[in-house]
Design an enzyme around this catalytic site. Structure first.
Site, PDB file in Angstrom:
ATOM      1  N   TRP A   1       0.833  -1.209   0.000  1.00  0.00           N
ATOM      2  CA  TRP A   1       0.000   0.000   0.000  1.00  0.00           C
ATOM      3  C   TRP A   1       0.859   1.246   0.000  1.00  0.00           C
ATOM      4  O   TRP A   1       0.525   2.240  -0.650  1.00  0.00           O
ATOM      5  CB  TRP A   1      -0.987  -0.016   1.162  1.00  0.00           C
ATOM      6  CG  TRP A   1      -2.028  -1.066   0.946  1.00  0.00           C
ATOM      7  CD1 TRP A   1      -2.191  -2.229   1.641  1.00  0.00           C
ATOM      8  CD2 TRP A   1      -3.040  -1.081  -0.084  1.00  0.00           C
ATOM      9  NE1 TRP A   1      -3.232  -2.963   1.125  1.00  0.00           N
ATOM     10  CE2 TRP A   1      -3.768  -2.290   0.070  1.00  0.00           C
ATOM     11  CE3 TRP A   1      -3.389  -0.212  -1.110  1.00  0.00           C
ATOM     12  CZ2 TRP A   1      -4.831  -2.630  -0.776  1.00  0.00           C
ATOM     13  CZ3 TRP A   1      -4.456  -0.555  -1.946  1.00  0.00           C
ATOM     14  CH2 TRP A   1      -5.156  -1.743  -1.770  1.00  0.00           C
TER      15      TRP A   1
ATOM     16  N   ASP B   1      -1.257   6.452   6.537  1.00  0.00           N
ATOM     17  CA  ASP B   1      -2.371   5.618   6.070  1.00  0.00           C
ATOM     18  C   ASP B   1      -2.580   4.578   7.168  1.00  0.00           C
ATOM     19  O   ASP B   1      -1.757   3.685   7.358  1.00  0.00           O
ATOM     20  CB  ASP B   1      -1.979   4.940   4.747  1.00  0.00           C
ATOM     21  CG  ASP B   1      -3.026   3.924   4.286  1.00  0.00           C
ATOM     22  OD1 ASP B   1      -4.055   3.762   4.961  1.00  0.00           O
ATOM     23  OD2 ASP B   1      -2.794   3.289   3.230  1.00  0.00           O
TER      24      ASP B   1
ATOM     25  N   LYS C   1     -12.378  -1.884   7.430  1.00  0.00           N
ATOM     26  CA  LYS C   1     -11.742  -2.961   8.200  1.00  0.00           C
ATOM     27  C   LYS C   1     -12.176  -2.906   9.661  1.00  0.00           C
ATOM     28  O   LYS C   1     -12.735  -3.852  10.184  1.00  0.00           O
ATOM     29  CB  LYS C   1     -10.231  -2.888   8.060  1.00  0.00           C
ATOM     30  CG  LYS C   1      -9.810  -3.126   6.604  1.00  0.00           C
ATOM     31  CD  LYS C   1      -8.526  -2.472   6.269  1.00  0.00           C
ATOM     32  CE  LYS C   1      -8.328  -2.228   4.806  1.00  0.00           C
ATOM     33  NZ  LYS C   1      -8.526  -3.350   3.901  1.00  0.00           N
TER      34      LYS C   1
HETATM   35  C1  LIG Z   1      -3.358  -0.043   4.226  1.00  0.00           C
HETATM   36  C2  LIG Z   1      -4.320   0.182   3.100  1.00  0.00           C
HETATM   37  N1  LIG Z   1      -4.270   1.329   2.416  1.00  0.00           N
HETATM   38  C3  LIG Z   1      -5.111   1.578   1.407  1.00  0.00           C
HETATM   39  C4  LIG Z   1      -6.060   0.676   1.016  1.00  0.00           C
HETATM   40  C5  LIG Z   1      -6.975   1.009  -0.133  1.00  0.00           C
HETATM   41  O1  LIG Z   1      -8.188   1.331   0.408  1.00  0.00           O
HETATM   42  P1  LIG Z   1      -9.478   1.670  -0.449  1.00  0.00           P
HETATM   43  O2  LIG Z   1      -9.902   0.401  -1.102  1.00  0.00           O
HETATM   44  O3  LIG Z   1     -10.426   2.173   0.592  1.00  0.00           O
HETATM   45  O4  LIG Z   1      -9.114   2.716  -1.432  1.00  0.00           O
HETATM   46  C6  LIG Z   1      -6.170  -0.524   1.704  1.00  0.00           C
HETATM   47  C7  LIG Z   1      -7.212  -1.479   1.291  1.00  0.00           C
HETATM   48  O5  LIG Z   1      -7.366  -2.566   1.628  1.00  0.00           O
HETATM   49  C8  LIG Z   1      -5.267  -0.775   2.768  1.00  0.00           C
HETATM   50  O6  LIG Z   1      -5.328  -1.929   3.433  1.00  0.00           O
END
Ligand SMILES: Cc1ncc(COP(=O)(O)O)c(C=O)c1O
Length: 361
Positions: A103, A173, A197
């Site tokens: 991520w 994040d 989550k």
């Molecule tokens: C740590 C992290 N960042 C970003 C995301 C992306 O999130 P979204 O699908 O809400 O854009 C996720 C998705 O699982 C994630 O686990």
């Protein structure tokens, strides 16, 4: 009703049963209102109360100081990968990114579109198995901000404490460990997290932003991409995800009744320990993350072969343990055990692992 199974999905993920039951009970008509939460105006007094419960719930649980704004936006954490640099990375400056997993890499990719980026550390070489030590960080003291991913959902590595970044604003994040434990919000300039989550359903993104950052935002951004729009509009510039915010309000209440984030951390650490102990007890299972960097939310491990991993996931699903297949990019097994995941489900998985090893060793 089909009985509920143990849901190890990484997200959207398991929700607290009392929250689902309350939402179900009030689905057709909110008490005293005669309409569903999805049928009322986002500018109605009823929704204002729900919104206030969600906002104050987050503020109280996380101990958000008064000089921060709590926003409920849309576009997922993925849109924050873009909004953060668009708002906070001026053209002539550089931002530091510490990459501890998949991520973080995605966040970096978007930041590069906005301006200059310094990769202050990347743990890619080791396969993203750990958080870097302080002396491995190549931080730029002039950086516009430092970006981290507090918990890498795919690899299962988690920061246990904030990196020392001096006066540089720290941006995180926190999508996959938000509300799982207390964190010192005052050490961060901005925290963002998709709700799906630990906080609610998909479709809402929490942003906690320190007030002074608003002054750095360049003029000329598209209205919806400018944090100031959402601060001034109190997250209601356009129609928000009313249903998602409602569920967040219920989850905050559930968390408060449980004893808040310290209690959540205690439960989460205990659940994670059960699984990591089972992994460490044998050489049949191999944990992905180094012990010091292990996530208490996403427990990742391998079996002796990919074939056995496939067999493991399929056999587990057949026994009502769903969602254990690792992310398609890294394979292996991943057990996501967020706040709402019951301890009994972890114990069932541990028994399953022991039995599976006996049969397949
Ligand atoms: C740590 C992290 N960042 C970003 C995301 C992306 O999130 P979204 O699908 O809400 O854009 C996720 C998705 O699982 C994630 O686990």
């Amino acid at each position: 009703m089909t009985p509920r199974i143990y849901n190890f999905s990484a997200g959207p993920a398991v929700m607290p049963l009392p929250v689902l039951e309350e939402a179900q009970r009030d689905m057709l008509s909110l008490p005293g209102i005669g309409m569903s939460v999805m049928e009322i105006s986002h500018r109605s007094r009823t929704f204002a109360e729900i919104f206030e419960q969600a906002e104050s719930g987050i503020k109280e649980l996380m101990g958000v100081p008064d000089n921060y704004h709590v926003l409920f936006l849309q576009g997922g954490a993925s849109l924050q990968f873009s909004m953060v640099p668009m708002n906070l990375l001026p053209k002539n400056e550089s931002a530091d990114y510490i990459i501890t997993g998949s991520w973080g890499k995605k966040a970096l990719k978007e930041a590069k579109r906005s301006g200059t980026v310094n990769v202050a550390a990347t743990m890619a070489d080791g396969g993203f198995t750990r958080i870097p030590e302080a002396d491995e960080l190549n931080l730029d003291p002039q950086a516009a901000y430092v970006h981290i991913t507090t918990n890498e959902t795919i690899e299962g590595v988690e920061w246990k404490r904030e990196p020392a970044v001096g006066e540089t604003p720290l941006v995180a994040d926190a999508s996959s460990d938000i509300l799982s434990r207390p964190i010192p919000v005052e050490k961060y300039a901005l925290i963002y997290a998709g709700a799906q989550k630990n906080m609610g359903p998909s479709g809402v993104t929490l942003v906690i932003i320190r007030d002074d950052l608003l002054k750095r935002i360049p003029d000329g951004l598209h209205t919806m991409l400018d944090y100031r729009t959402h601060v001034e509009g109190k997250s209601l510039y356009n129609t928000p995800n009313t249903w998602g915010i409602y569920i967040i309000s219920l989850i905050c209440k559930w968390l408060r009744d449980k004893g808040g984030l310290s209690e959540m951390r205690r439960e989460n650490e205990e659940k994670a320990k059960l699984l990591y102990d089972a992994i460490d007890a044998t050489d049949f299972y191999l944990g992905h993350a180094d012990p010091d960097s292990r996530s208490i939310m996403n427990v990742t491990f391998r079996l002796p072969s990919e074939e056995l991993e496939k067999k493991f996931a399929a056999a587990a699903t057949a026994q009502g343990l769903d969602g254990l297949k690792g992310h398609r990019s890294v394979g292996g097994i991943r057990a996501s055990i967020y706040n709402a995941f019951p301890r009994a489900g972890v114990e069932t998985l541990v028994s399953f692992m022991e039995a599976f090893e006996r049969k397949n060793r």
